[in-house]
Design an enzyme around this catalytic site. Structure first.
Site: not given
Ligand code: FDA
Length: 309
Positions: A135, A185
Site C-alpha cells: 500500500d 495499483r
Molecule cells: P472518489 O472518492 O473520487 O469518488 C468518485 C465517484 O465514485 C463518486 O462520485 C461516486 O460516484 C463513486 N463512489 C466513490 N465512493 C463510493 C461509495 N462509497 N459508494 C458509492 N459510490 C462511490 N489510497 C491510498 O492513499 N493508498 C492506498 O494504498 C490505497 N489502496 C487502495 C486500494 C484499493 C483496492 C482501492 C479501491 C482504493 C485504495 N485507496 C488507497 C483509496 C483511494 O486512494 C481513494 O481514496 C478511494 O478509492 C476513493 O477514490 P475513488 O477513485 O474510488 O473515487
C-alpha cells in the site's frame, strides 16, 4: 471541508479511543471491515471467490510505534497466508501491506525493519502460491516505500506497488514502473496532502488519474485500476480496448462493501475484479477515510455511534 476534518479525525488518537470504547453497531463496521480475526478474513475471502471475485487482504494497522507491534503484524500476515493456502484460496487472493504497520516509522532502523518484515511476508506469500502488494501512505513515505519495493522485487518480482494520482509526481512514477511483470495499483489517494506535492481539485486529480492510466495501459506491465468512480472505470475499459489489452491483462479493484453491485457487474462481464478486504481491530483510521470519501456513509456511522454509546 468535511473531508479535511475527517482526514484529521482519522489520525486522532483521542477520537479513536472514544470510538473504540463505544459499542458501535457491528453492522456499520462490518459493512466495510471483514471482522477482527484471521478466520473472519478467510471467510470473507471464501465468499468473494465463490462469487467470482478476487481478493486482496489488509491486516488493519498503521503508524506502528513499537517493534513488538510491527512483529505482531508480520506474524498476522504469515498466519493469514498459511490459512488461505490451507483453504485453497490463494489462487484468487493476495495480501496488501502497509509498511508503516510493519515498522517503517520506527526511529533509527525503521526502514530496515520494515524491509525485513516485508521479505518475510513475501516469502510466506510465495510459499502459499500468491503475492503481496505494498500500500502507499502519505507523501513523506513515497520514496522510502518505492525504495523498499525495488529491494523486494529483486527476490519477489511480482510484488505490487500502489501509486496515487493526486501526487504531481505520479505520472513519472507510472512511467518508471510500467515495465514487463510490474503490477501497479493506481488509486486517487486517500491522505490529506499539501499543494506543494498534490493536486487539490478533484477535477485535477481525475485528469491525472486518466493520464496515469494511459501510461500504465500503454505499457507492458499489469495495471490494477483501483477506483469506484464510474468515469474512471469506463475510461479504463476504453483504454484497454485502445491498447488492445485482453480482459485479464489488467484488473479492476474496489474496497470491501463499496459498490458491490458494480463489482458483480464487472466480474459478470469477464473482467478481473479484486476486492480489498480489511480485517483486524485497528479499524478506526480506515473507516474514517471511507467516511471522508462518501459523507453519506458518515451519517450512517454517526447514527450508530450516538444510538449505541
Ligand atoms: P472518489 O472518492 O473520487 O469518488 C468518485 C465517484 O465514485 C463518486 O462520485 C461516486 O460516484 C463513486 N463512489 C466513490 N465512493 C463510493 C461509495 N462509497 N459508494 C458509492 N459510490 C462511490 N489510497 C491510498 O492513499 N493508498 C492506498 O494504498 C490505497 N489502496 C487502495 C486500494 C484499493 C483496492 C482501492 C479501491 C482504493 C485504495 N485507496 C488507497 C483509496 C483511494 O486512494 C481513494 O481514496 C478511494 O478509492 C476513493 O477514490 P475513488 O477513485 O474510488 O473515487
Amino acid at each position: 471541508m468535511i473531508r479535511r476534518a475527517l482526514l484529521t479525525a482519522a489520525g486522532s488518537d483521542r477520537l479513536r479511543d472514544i470510538a473504540a470504547g463505544a459499542p458501535i453497531s457491528r453492522d456499520v463496521v462490518h459493512r466495510f471491515v471483514a471482522g477482527e480475526g484471521t478466520e473472519d478474513a478467510v471467510e470473507a475471502t471464501r465468499n468473494l471467490l465463490s462469487a467470482g471475485l478476487l481478493a486482496t487482504i489488509d491486516h488493519l494497522g498503521e503508524d506502528t510505534t513499537e517493534l513488538a507491534q510491527a512483529e505482531n503484524t508480520r506474524t498476522a500476515y504469515v498466519t493469514l497466508l498459511r490459512r488461505l493456502a490451507d483453504e485453497g484460496l490463494t489462487g484468487g487472493a493476495e495480501v496488501s501491506v502497509k509498511l508503516s504497520a510493519i515498522g517503517q516509522a520506527l526511529p533509527g532502523d525503521g526502514e530496515k525493519i520494515a524491509l525485513e518484515h516485508a521479505r518475510q511476508i513475501c516469502g510466506a506469500a510465495e510459499a502459499a502460491g500468491t503475492t503481496v502488494t505494498l500500500d502507499m501512505e502519505d507523501h513523506t513515505t513515497t520514496d522510502s516505500t518505492l525504495g523498499i519495493l525495488t529491494d523486494l522485487r529483486r527476490d519477489f518480482p511480482s510484488t505490487g506497488a500502489v501509486l496515487q494520482a493526486y501526487l504531481t509526481r505520479t505520472e513519472g512514477d507510472c512511467a518508471d514502473l510500467a515495465y514487463e511483470g510490474s503490477r501497479v495499483r493506481l488509486c486517487k489517494g486517500a491522505y490529506q496532502e499539501p499543494a506543494t506535492v498534490a493536486f487539490q481539485e478533484s477535477a485535477e486529480v481525475d485528469r491525472s488519474y486518466v493520464r496515469c492510466m494511459r501510461v500504465l495501459m500503454a505499457g507492458p506491465g499489469y495495471p490494477m485500476v483501483a477506483s469506484h468512480d464510474p468515469r474512471m472505470v469506463e475510461i479504463a475499459g476504453a483504454l484497454a480496448v485502445r491498447y488492445e489489452r485482453p480482459k485479464g491483462s489488467y484488473e479492476y479493484q474496489m474496497l470491501y462493501g463499496v459498490r458491490p453491485d458494480e463489482q458483480a457487474r464487472l466480474a459478470a462481464q469477464g473482467e478481473k475484479m479484486r476486492v480489498y478486504v480489511p480485517y483486524g481491530d485497528q479499524w478506526w483510521g480506515y473507516l474514517v477515510r471511507r467516511m471522508a470519501e462518501k459523507p453519506a456513509n458518515l451519517s450512517l456511522f454517526l447514527r450508530a455511534l450516538v444510538s449505541k454509546s
